[in-house]
Design a protein around this motif. Structure first.
Motif, mmCIF file in Angstrom:
data_model
loop_
_atom_site.group_PDB
_atom_site.id
_atom_site.type_symbol
_atom_site.label_atom_id
_atom_site.label_comp_id
_atom_site.label_asym_id
_atom_site.label_seq_id
_atom_site.Cartn_x
_atom_site.Cartn_y
_atom_site.Cartn_z
ATOM 1 N N TYR A 8 0.807 -1.212 0.000
ATOM 2 C CA TYR A 8 0.000 0.000 0.000
ATOM 3 C C TYR A 8 0.846 1.271 0.000
ATOM 4 O O TYR A 8 0.308 2.376 -0.012
ATOM 5 C CB TYR A 8 -0.965 -0.018 1.183
ATOM 6 C CG TYR A 8 -1.938 -1.167 1.099
ATOM 7 C CD1 TYR A 8 -2.934 -1.179 0.131
ATOM 8 C CD2 TYR A 8 -1.830 -2.263 1.954
ATOM 9 C CE1 TYR A 8 -3.815 -2.251 0.027
ATOM 10 C CE2 TYR A 8 -2.696 -3.334 1.855
ATOM 11 C CZ TYR A 8 -3.687 -3.319 0.894
ATOM 12 O OH TYR A 8 -4.550 -4.379 0.789
ATOM 13 N N ASN A 13 -2.282 1.067 -5.342
ATOM 14 C CA ASN A 13 -2.902 0.174 -4.359
ATOM 15 C C ASN A 13 -3.542 0.964 -3.222
ATOM 16 O O ASN A 13 -4.625 0.615 -2.729
ATOM 17 C CB ASN A 13 -1.857 -0.790 -3.787
ATOM 18 C CG ASN A 13 -1.335 -1.762 -4.821
ATOM 19 O OD1 ASN A 13 -1.974 -1.997 -5.848
ATOM 20 N ND2 ASN A 13 -0.170 -2.323 -4.587
ATOM 21 N N LEU A 17 -7.546 0.897 -2.119
ATOM 22 C CA LEU A 17 -7.947 0.619 -0.736
ATOM 23 C C LEU A 17 -8.778 1.770 -0.170
ATOM 24 O O LEU A 17 -9.798 1.540 0.498
ATOM 25 C CB LEU A 17 -6.711 0.384 0.131
ATOM 26 C CG LEU A 17 -6.978 0.117 1.611
ATOM 27 C CD1 LEU A 17 -7.774 -1.163 1.792
ATOM 28 C CD2 LEU A 17 -5.669 0.045 2.386
ATOM 29 N N SER A 18 -8.366 2.989 -0.439
ATOM 30 C CA SER A 18 -9.089 4.157 0.070
ATOM 31 C C SER A 18 -10.498 4.222 -0.486
ATOM 32 O O SER A 18 -11.447 4.551 0.235
ATOM 33 C CB SER A 18 -8.331 5.445 -0.277
ATOM 34 O OG SER A 18 -7.073 5.463 0.340
ATOM 35 N N LYS A 20 -12.324 1.697 -1.414
ATOM 36 C CA LYS A 20 -13.105 0.631 -0.776
ATOM 37 C C LYS A 20 -13.492 1.021 0.656
ATOM 38 O O LYS A 20 -14.622 0.760 1.094
ATOM 39 C CB LYS A 20 -12.301 -0.670 -0.769
ATOM 40 C CG LYS A 20 -12.130 -1.298 -2.150
ATOM 41 C CD LYS A 20 -11.301 -2.572 -2.073
ATOM 42 C CE LYS A 20 -11.155 -3.211 -3.445
ATOM 43 N NZ LYS A 20 -10.295 -4.433 -3.400
ATOM 44 N N SER A 221 -10.349 9.029 3.847
ATOM 45 C CA SER A 221 -10.094 8.084 2.758
ATOM 46 C C SER A 221 -10.406 8.716 1.407
ATOM 47 O O SER A 221 -9.647 8.556 0.438
ATOM 48 C CB SER A 221 -10.943 6.815 2.948
ATOM 49 O OG SER A 221 -10.606 6.160 4.149
#
Length: 247
Positions: A8, A13, A17-18, A20, A221
């Motif tokens: 990450y 990546n 992730l952020s 999600k 995020s």
């Protein structure tokens, strides 16, 4: 031990992730804030001393708690960014700064509105209020420092240094009511042996505290993903993402 975190550090990546995290957390934050706010404003009993004005507690306390929590997070991330030279963590610090500033403004504003009928004035140079105001200046300073440099890497490092140095103000805010004589009331919910608030008033407050935390995570995020996309605008994965959204 933290090898699972290494992938990450790659912006692509971290962006995925952020996205999600935001999609998962924002509905939970909305639910908690709706339930906690309606419960506290409409169904919690009236305080026998403060009357209806006490209901500001359901916004003031969560905002104040997470104004400090956001800065602590920012300081830790800034320290890690400086030590391990991780660019994505610098962007995380910048992503958090305006959100923490908004929480601080909300805490100061609701505190002033609450303080007027209780203290007879909108503002006093009380230790808790003054240190919270300094926290707002630190947030604004981190954000402004980042954008004051043409080289964003230099700006990121400078912002991280201020974030780390400024973290000393967080315990001052927290313990100010114990270290100095102030008008601000002492601890309520942190007195776990016997909280100074009735249970039917406490539960909506706890729900809103969780709601504000989830809102902080969701907004951070989202902003982090935005900062990543801006900083990597020339990369193929960002261009591919733009084409996908436009199609």
């Amino acid at each position: 031990m933290f090898k699972w975190l290494h992938p990450y550090a790659k912006p692509e990546n971290a962006y995925t992730l952020s996205e999600k995290i935001y999609a998962f957390v924002i509905p939970l934050a909305t639910l908690c804030l709706i339930v906690g706010s309606l419960w506290g404003l409409l169904f919690a009993p009236t305080d026998y001393q403060q009357g209806e004005s006490f209901r500001l507690i359901y916004f003031h306390v969560p905002a104040a708690i997470w104004s400090m929590g956001a800065y602590t997070t920012m300081g830790v991330l800034g320290f890690c960014a400086l030590v391990w030279q991780i660019r994505t963590l610098e962007l995380a610090v910048i992503a958090i700064a305006p959100i923490g500033a908004i929480f601080t403004i909300l805490a100061l504003a609701t505190g002033a509105i609450w303080g007027k009928p209780m203290w007879g004035t909108w503002w006093v140079w009380d230790a808790r209020l003054t240190s919270e105001l300094i926290l707002l200046f630190l947030y604004l300073g981190v954000f402004a420092l980042y954008f004051s440099f043409d080289d964003k890497r230099t700006g990121g490092k400078a912002a991280c240094i201020l974030a780390v140095v400024g973290i000393v103000n967080v315990p001052i805010i927290h313990y100010s009511v114990e270290w100095w004589n102030t008008l601000h009331q002492g601890a309520t919910i942190t007195k776990f042996d016997k909280p100074s608030i009735a249970g039917d008033m406490l539960w909506p407050l706890l729900i809103n505290i969780v709601g504000f935390l989830l809102l902080f995570i969701a907004l951070s995020s989202y902003r982090f993903a935005t900062e990543l996309a801006k900083s990597e605008a020339h990369r193929k994965w960002v261009l591919k993402l733009v084409r996908k959204n436009l199609s």
